[in-house]
Design a protein around this motif. Sequence first.
Motif, PDB file in Angstrom:
ATOM      1  N   ASN A  95       0.844  -1.190   0.000  1.00 32.81           N
ATOM      2  CA  ASN A  95       0.000   0.000   0.000  1.00 32.81           C
ATOM      3  C   ASN A  95       0.886   1.249   0.000  1.00 32.81           C
ATOM      4  OD1 ASN A  95      -1.068   2.162   2.103  1.00 32.81           O
ATOM      5  ND2 ASN A  95      -2.854   1.285   1.096  1.00 32.81           N
ATOM      6  N   ASP A  96       0.442   2.301  -0.698  1.00 35.19           N
ATOM      7  CA  ASP A  96       1.276   3.496  -0.862  1.00 35.19           C
ATOM      8  C   ASP A  96       1.735   4.073   0.470  1.00 35.19           C
ATOM      9  OD1 ASP A  96       0.956   3.226  -3.543  1.00 35.19           O
ATOM     10  OD2 ASP A  96      -0.524   4.839  -3.775  1.00 35.19           O
ATOM     11  N   TYR A  97       0.813   4.190   1.428  1.00 34.80           N
ATOM     12  CA  TYR A  97       1.167   4.795   2.717  1.00 34.80           C
ATOM     13  C   TYR A  97       2.134   3.912   3.498  1.00 34.80           C
ATOM     14  CZ  TYR A  97      -2.648   8.055   1.869  1.00 34.80           C
ATOM     15  OH  TYR A  97      -3.460   9.016   1.315  1.00 34.80           O
ATOM     16  N   GLU A 295      -9.053   9.708   0.485  1.00 28.97           N
ATOM     17  CA  GLU A 295      -8.401   8.549  -0.127  1.00 28.97           C
ATOM     18  C   GLU A 295      -9.134   7.262   0.222  1.00 28.97           C
ATOM     19  OE1 GLU A 295      -5.679   8.303  -2.093  1.00 28.97           O
ATOM     20  OE2 GLU A 295      -5.282  10.451  -2.203  1.00 28.97           O
ATOM     21  N   ASP A 297      -8.422   5.169   2.507  1.00 31.86           N
ATOM     22  CA  ASP A 297      -7.450   4.124   2.816  1.00 31.86           C
ATOM     23  C   ASP A 297      -7.285   4.057   4.331  1.00 31.86           C
ATOM     24  OD1 ASP A 297      -5.019   2.654   3.213  1.00 31.86           O
ATOM     25  OD2 ASP A 297      -4.503   3.027   1.115  1.00 31.86           O
ATOM     26  N   ASN A 299      -4.921   3.042   5.914  1.00 29.00           N
ATOM     27  CA  ASN A 299      -3.551   3.374   6.299  1.00 29.00           C
ATOM     28  C   ASN A 299      -3.244   4.860   6.115  1.00 29.00           C
ATOM     29  OD1 ASN A 299      -2.318   0.638   6.853  1.00 29.00           O
ATOM     30  ND2 ASN A 299      -3.098   0.290   4.791  1.00 29.00           N
ATOM     31  N   GLU A 300      -4.219   5.628   5.630  1.00 32.03           N
ATOM     32  CA  GLU A 300      -4.016   7.063   5.436  1.00 32.03           C
ATOM     33  C   GLU A 300      -3.833   7.735   6.796  1.00 32.03           C
ATOM     34  OE1 GLU A 300      -6.262  10.772   3.124  1.00 32.03           O
ATOM     35  OE2 GLU A 300      -7.377   8.967   3.689  1.00 32.03           O
ATOM     36  N   GLU A 304      -4.487  13.674   7.394  1.00 31.50           N
ATOM     37  CA  GLU A 304      -4.880  13.809   5.991  1.00 31.50           C
ATOM     38  C   GLU A 304      -6.335  13.385   5.792  1.00 31.50           C
ATOM     39  OE1 GLU A 304      -2.210  11.953   3.262  1.00 31.50           O
ATOM     40  OE2 GLU A 304      -0.418  12.664   4.328  1.00 31.50           O
ATOM     41  N   ALA A 305      -6.741  12.303   6.472  1.00 32.45           N
ATOM     42  CA  ALA A 305      -8.131  11.852   6.362  1.00 32.45           C
ATOM     43  C   ALA A 305      -9.084  12.903   6.924  1.00 32.45           C
ATOM     44  CB  ALA A 305      -8.309  10.530   7.094  1.00 32.45           C
TER      45      ALA A 305
END
Length: 485
Positions: A95-97, A295, A297, A299-300, A304-305
């Motif tokens: 995953n990106d994060y 996003e 996600d 894992n965000e 940011e969320a």
Amino acid sequence: MADPELKDLPELVAPPAEPAEQAEFDEENRLKADYVDSVRAALDEGDDTLVYELVEPLHPADIADLFELLNPERRKLLARAITDLLSGEVIAELNDYVRDDMLEALPASAVAEIAEQLDTDDAVQLIEDMEPADQRAVLDALDPEDRAVIENALSFPEESAGRLMQRELVAVPEHMTVGDLIDYMRERDELPTDFWEVFIVDHTHRPVGSCQLSWILRAPRHVKLTDVMKRDQTLIPVNMDQEEVALRFQKYALISAAVVDGSGRLVGQLTVDDIVHIISEEAGEDALLLSGAGEGDINEPIREAYAARVRWLIANLATASVASFIISRFEDVIAQMVALAVLMPIVAGIGGNAGTQTLAVTVRALATNQLTASNTWRAVRRELSIALLNGISIAVVIAVAVSLIFGVWQNGGPVDLAWHLGMVIGLAMMANILIAGIAGVLVPLTLERLRVDPAISSSIFVTMTTDSMGFLAFLGLAVATGLVG
């Protein structure tokens, strides 16, 4: 019985890898909670040997899943315990994060070593989101040839074919025969390990056709490539957006496609394994944009969320004030009949759901190019027809239900007031569902014409419309028909 003439031939194909122990997976091929708990316990106890033994049988994609199931502290411990299992394949699947967290903890030389194991498209994805200083340090640690390729890829816009494409491909001149090509592929160790298609180019390196390996293997050696190649290629411009690329692959059932620059020269290729990820990302992105979940996600980072969601909620707060203003204009009317206040949320709620249904269909049709300028009004008429049928059906049901529920039975029949109330809410419901159908299709179409992503803000306007118009229709009809003074 084996052919004796074949017994001394070397084994050219490696036997398939043994699958990971199924005890680690549930019936849906997910890592079991008990297994993950075992890894957590071994990490907490500092037993790196046991951690390695538990993780070693897993496929790289499953190792990536395991990292995502752990908290940030344990991810670092796991990375230290299974260093030689932490291949480029694992990093590419993360995953990106999660990947960003792990890369921050690694020196530039280690990140560069991982990038060199990957195909160029995966290496670019690994490096592109890093901070400029960290990105520069990693690029400086790469060998000059790899650095030049990745820097070239980073010069293209984000989410474009140039960022996604692989530079590793097989391209040969058009004068070759099938035999020449086979000999060429056998002699060149630097060719990609895995490829499905060979591109045929002219003297200016422009693609003129392509040959699948299956065609090459079945054709006689003396046949010219131009006689067996496929000429009707789907060429992907290097600056094309990834969403449009995915639509091309889906429309033409492509396995791979040549990527060309502005002058038509072959610069790379895209393969279907990359496109599958794009289709999944774009579909999920549109759904999340419609809901305002950022996003989406798990894992965000919390900050940011929060920032993504609170903006959406503030916008909704502003649009909800429009509906509140309309209600305030009918304050005296509502005070005369409490039943109006009880039923108002039903009108707005059903209208909102109807608008969301139409909106979801329209946004998807726009995203997949099913809805274009050539069939816009046909789509509008279709959605209005559906809205009309839904409106009539729901209006009849709610009118009868309200009449019976609010009716006071006297002398064997309901009083006129209850039937009057049922008629008003039925008409209001039908009007609001029609309005919802109109808004659900026209709002995203308008935003699309204004070159604004309809998935981002359509739902705000549709919700505002259905709430406001629902309250206005219900309360306005109550006054207009004499239900209240």
